[in-house]
Scaffold this motif. Structure first.
Motif, PDB file in Angstrom:
ATOM      1  N   ARG A   3       4.721   9.814   5.096  1.00 13.53           N
ATOM      2  CA  ARG A   3       4.528  10.561   3.918  1.00 13.53           C
ATOM      3  C   ARG A   3       4.493  11.872   4.365  1.00 13.53           C
ATOM      4  NH1 ARG A   3       2.240   9.052  -0.649  1.00 13.53           N
ATOM      5  NH2 ARG A   3       4.181   7.920  -0.302  1.00 13.53           N
TER       6      ARG A   3
ATOM      7  N   ASP B 250       0.176  -4.443  -8.144  1.00 14.67           N
ATOM      8  CA  ASP B 250      -0.484  -5.688  -8.781  1.00 14.67           C
ATOM      9  C   ASP B 250       0.688  -6.131  -9.855  1.00 14.67           C
ATOM     10  OD1 ASP B 250      -0.202  -3.593 -10.661  1.00 14.67           O
ATOM     11  OD2 ASP B 250      -1.780  -4.132 -11.919  1.00 14.67           O
TER      12      ASP B 250
ATOM     13  N   SER C 158      -5.905   7.492  -7.505  1.00 14.09           N
ATOM     14  CA  SER C 158      -6.647   6.338  -7.153  1.00 14.09           C
ATOM     15  C   SER C 158      -7.822   6.135  -8.197  1.00 14.09           C
ATOM     16  CB  SER C 158      -6.661   5.946  -5.939  1.00 14.09           C
ATOM     17  OG  SER C 158      -5.623   5.496  -5.128  1.00 14.09           O
TER      18      SER C 158
ATOM     19  N   LYS D  68       7.780   1.221  -0.557  1.00  6.93           N
ATOM     20  CA  LYS D  68       8.277   0.486  -1.472  1.00  6.93           C
ATOM     21  C   LYS D  68       9.235   1.049  -2.327  1.00  6.93           C
ATOM     22  CE  LYS D  68       4.414   0.333  -3.541  1.00  6.93           C
ATOM     23  NZ  LYS D  68       3.509   1.153  -2.709  1.00  6.93           N
TER      24      LYS D  68
ATOM     25  N   ARG E  33     -11.079  -1.975  -5.867  1.00  6.22           N
ATOM     26  CA  ARG E  33     -11.502  -1.789  -7.290  1.00  6.22           C
ATOM     27  C   ARG E  33     -11.738  -3.046  -7.831  1.00  6.22           C
ATOM     28  NH1 ARG E  33      -5.900   0.489  -7.953  1.00  6.22           N
ATOM     29  NH2 ARG E  33      -4.455  -1.468  -8.060  1.00  6.22           N
TER      30      ARG E  33
ATOM     31  N   ARG F  89      -5.488   0.766 -16.958  1.00  2.98           N
ATOM     32  CA  ARG F  89      -4.658  -0.046 -16.232  1.00  2.98           C
ATOM     33  C   ARG F  89      -3.883  -0.994 -17.562  1.00  2.98           C
ATOM     34  NH1 ARG F  89      -4.415   0.137 -11.116  1.00  2.98           N
ATOM     35  NH2 ARG F  89      -2.897  -1.418 -11.224  1.00  2.98           N
TER      36      ARG F  89
ATOM     37  N   PRO G 281       0.871  -1.113   0.011  1.00  2.00           N
ATOM     38  CA  PRO G 281      -0.032  -0.058  -0.164  1.00  2.00           C
ATOM     39  C   PRO G 281       0.795   1.106   0.042  1.00  2.00           C
ATOM     40  CG  PRO G 281       0.165  -1.177   2.314  1.00  2.00           C
ATOM     41  CD  PRO G 281       0.976  -1.794   1.265  1.00  2.00           C
ATOM     42  N   SER G 282       0.098   2.336  -0.027  1.00  2.00           N
ATOM     43  CA  SER G 282       0.548   3.841  -0.115  1.00  2.00           C
ATOM     44  C   SER G 282       1.777   3.961   1.056  1.00  2.00           C
ATOM     45  CB  SER G 282      -0.302   4.758   0.000  1.00  2.00           C
ATOM     46  OG  SER G 282      -0.732   5.173  -1.272  1.00  2.00           O
TER      47      SER G 282
ATOM     48  N   GLY H  57       4.859  -1.706  -7.007  1.00  2.00           N
ATOM     49  CA  GLY H  57       3.295  -1.151  -7.383  1.00  2.00           C
ATOM     50  C   GLY H  57       2.491  -1.782  -6.502  1.00  2.00           C
TER      51      GLY H  57
ATOM     52  N   ASP I 259       9.138   2.187 -11.153  1.00  2.00           N
ATOM     53  CA  ASP I 259       8.242   2.831 -10.179  1.00  2.00           C
ATOM     54  C   ASP I 259       6.762   2.648 -11.017  1.00  2.00           C
ATOM     55  OD1 ASP I 259       6.538   4.041  -8.762  1.00  2.00           O
ATOM     56  OD2 ASP I 259       7.933   5.790  -8.279  1.00  2.00           O
ATOM     57  N   THR I 260       5.727   1.758 -10.886  1.00  3.73           N
ATOM     58  CA  THR I 260       4.750   1.845 -11.664  1.00  3.73           C
ATOM     59  C   THR I 260       3.822   2.743 -11.257  1.00  3.73           C
ATOM     60  OG1 THR I 260       3.694  -0.011 -10.414  1.00  3.73           O
ATOM     61  CG2 THR I 260       4.977  -0.683 -12.353  1.00  3.73           C
TER      62      THR I 260
HETATM   63  O1  CDP Z   1       4.037   6.834  -3.350  1.00  2.00           O
HETATM   64  P1  CDP Z   1       2.385   5.828  -2.926  1.00  2.00           P
HETATM   65  O2  CDP Z   1       2.925   4.500  -2.517  1.00  2.00           O
HETATM   66  O3  CDP Z   1       1.562   6.768  -2.040  1.00  2.00           O
HETATM   67  O4  CDP Z   1       1.869   5.700  -4.303  1.00  2.00           O
HETATM   68  P2  CDP Z   1       2.267   5.044  -5.764  1.00  2.00           P
HETATM   69  O5  CDP Z   1       3.067   4.029  -5.659  1.00  2.00           O
HETATM   70  O6  CDP Z   1       3.171   6.581  -6.308  1.00  2.00           O
HETATM   71  O7  CDP Z   1       1.121   4.975  -6.766  1.00  2.00           O
HETATM   72  C1  CDP Z   1       0.113   5.822  -6.685  1.00  2.00           C
HETATM   73  C2  CDP Z   1      -1.143   5.360  -6.815  1.00  2.00           C
HETATM   74  O8  CDP Z   1      -1.157   4.567  -8.190  1.00  2.00           O
HETATM   75  C3  CDP Z   1      -1.628   4.274  -5.873  1.00  2.00           C
HETATM   76  O9  CDP Z   1      -2.517   4.903  -4.818  1.00  2.00           O
HETATM   77  C4  CDP Z   1      -2.642   3.285  -6.672  1.00  2.00           C
HETATM   78  O10 CDP Z   1      -3.822   3.831  -6.802  1.00  2.00           O
HETATM   79  C5  CDP Z   1      -2.059   3.468  -8.034  1.00  2.00           C
HETATM   80  N1  CDP Z   1      -1.157   2.253  -8.611  1.00  2.00           N
HETATM   81  C6  CDP Z   1      -1.750   1.015  -9.020  1.00  2.00           C
HETATM   82  O11 CDP Z   1      -3.000   1.165  -8.930  1.00  2.00           O
HETATM   83  N2  CDP Z   1      -1.029   0.142  -9.462  1.00  2.00           N
HETATM   84  C7  CDP Z   1       0.303   0.062  -9.513  1.00  2.00           C
HETATM   85  N3  CDP Z   1       0.952  -0.942  -9.732  1.00  2.00           N
HETATM   86  C8  CDP Z   1       0.907   1.161  -9.119  1.00  2.00           C
HETATM   87  C9  CDP Z   1       0.123   2.189  -8.484  1.00  2.00           C
END
Ligand code: CDP
Length: 225
Positions: free
Chosen positions: A156, A130, A99, A19, A186, A108, A14-15, A128, A36-37
């Motif tokens: 954060r 997924d 999101s 990661k 989702r 996606r 998760p956020s 990421g 970084d997806t």
């Molecule tokens: O930095 P943080 O961990 O908050 O988020 P991020 O890795 O930058 O990703 C931002 C948003 O993209 C996430 O809250 C997901 O909604 C989405 N995401 C996703 O759905 N699938 C991924 N493989 C990567 C990110």
């Protein structure tokens, strides 16, 4: 590292679970490419906002599929239509809308296909939501990184402060809780630990301790570092 073939390491979670920080460090230690997806979903969100489209409207948001170019430059910074947007994608307006964008199936599919192309025939660390369950479901090593929500909000908040992005601890906590909910509820590719992923809870661990644990996991899979 010994390698007969290419090795993919998938890190999901998760956020603000840490990661990106640990994935980047691990990739640089192993000399693997880091992807970084989340940055790609953020760049798509920025494109939607820049075009004055509504991120809460799926049809409007879908209209940019195949019309924008998202990639990583030589410094591994994310680019949108050739422009380095690595700073802009961290702003609150993107964080608050990403999101929604990430819950749209066609967006996606567009980004996953880019991610798979980037990862093809390479040693890679990809992080990421997924990656282990969908994008690289045959990854040799899968890790799910988690931490308590309060600890993640604290991280954060501190990260934003360092980057001169205005926010309060309460805003961060609220944003993370909201994104956790949307990401894990989702329909298509929700945030979920792959059955064969190994869980690391980083709540009480330093960055170095998490990277160390990851290296131990990689070794336990029979890869020598
Ligand atoms: O930095 P943080 O961990 O908050 O988020 P991020 O890795 O930058 O990703 C931002 C948003 O993209 C996430 O809250 C997901 O909604 C989405 N995401 C996703 O759905 N699938 C991924 N493989 C990567 C990110």
């Amino acid at each position: 590292m010994d390698k007969k073939n290419f090795i993919a390491i998938a890190i999901d979670g998760p956020s603000a679970s840490g990661k990106s920080t640990v994935a980047k460090l691990l990739a640089s230690k192993l000399n693997f490419l880091y992807v970084d997806t989340g940055a790609m979903y953020r760049a798509y969100t920025l494109a939607v906002l820049n075009a004055s489209l509504d991120p809460k409207n799926e049809e409007e948001s879908n209209s940019l599929i195949n019309k924008i170019e998202i990639s990583f430059n030589d410094e591994n910074h994310i680019t949108l239509n050739g422009k380095d947007v690595s700073k802009e994608i961290r702003e609150n307006n993107v964080a608050n809308n990403v999101s929604y964008i990430a819950s749209y199936k066609n967006i996606r599919l567009f980004l996953v296909s880019l991610q798979q192309k980037i990862a093809n025939n390479k040693n890679i660390v990809m992080d990421g939501r997924d990656v282990g369950t969908y994008v690289l479901k045959d990854a040799e090593v899968k890790i799910f990184l988690n931490a308590d929500v309060e600890e993640r909000a604290k991280r954060r908040f501190n990260e934003n402060k360092e980057k001169n992005i205005k926010s309060s601890y309460e805003d961060c906590l609220e944003n993370i809780k909201k994104r956790d909910y949307i990401d894990s509820h989702r329909d298509f590719c929700p945030l979920r630990k792959a059955d064969d992923a190994i869980l690391i809870d980083s709540t009480n661990l330093t960055i170095e301790e998490v990277v160390f644990k990851m290296e131990e996991i990689i070794k336990s899979k029979g890869y020598s570092l």
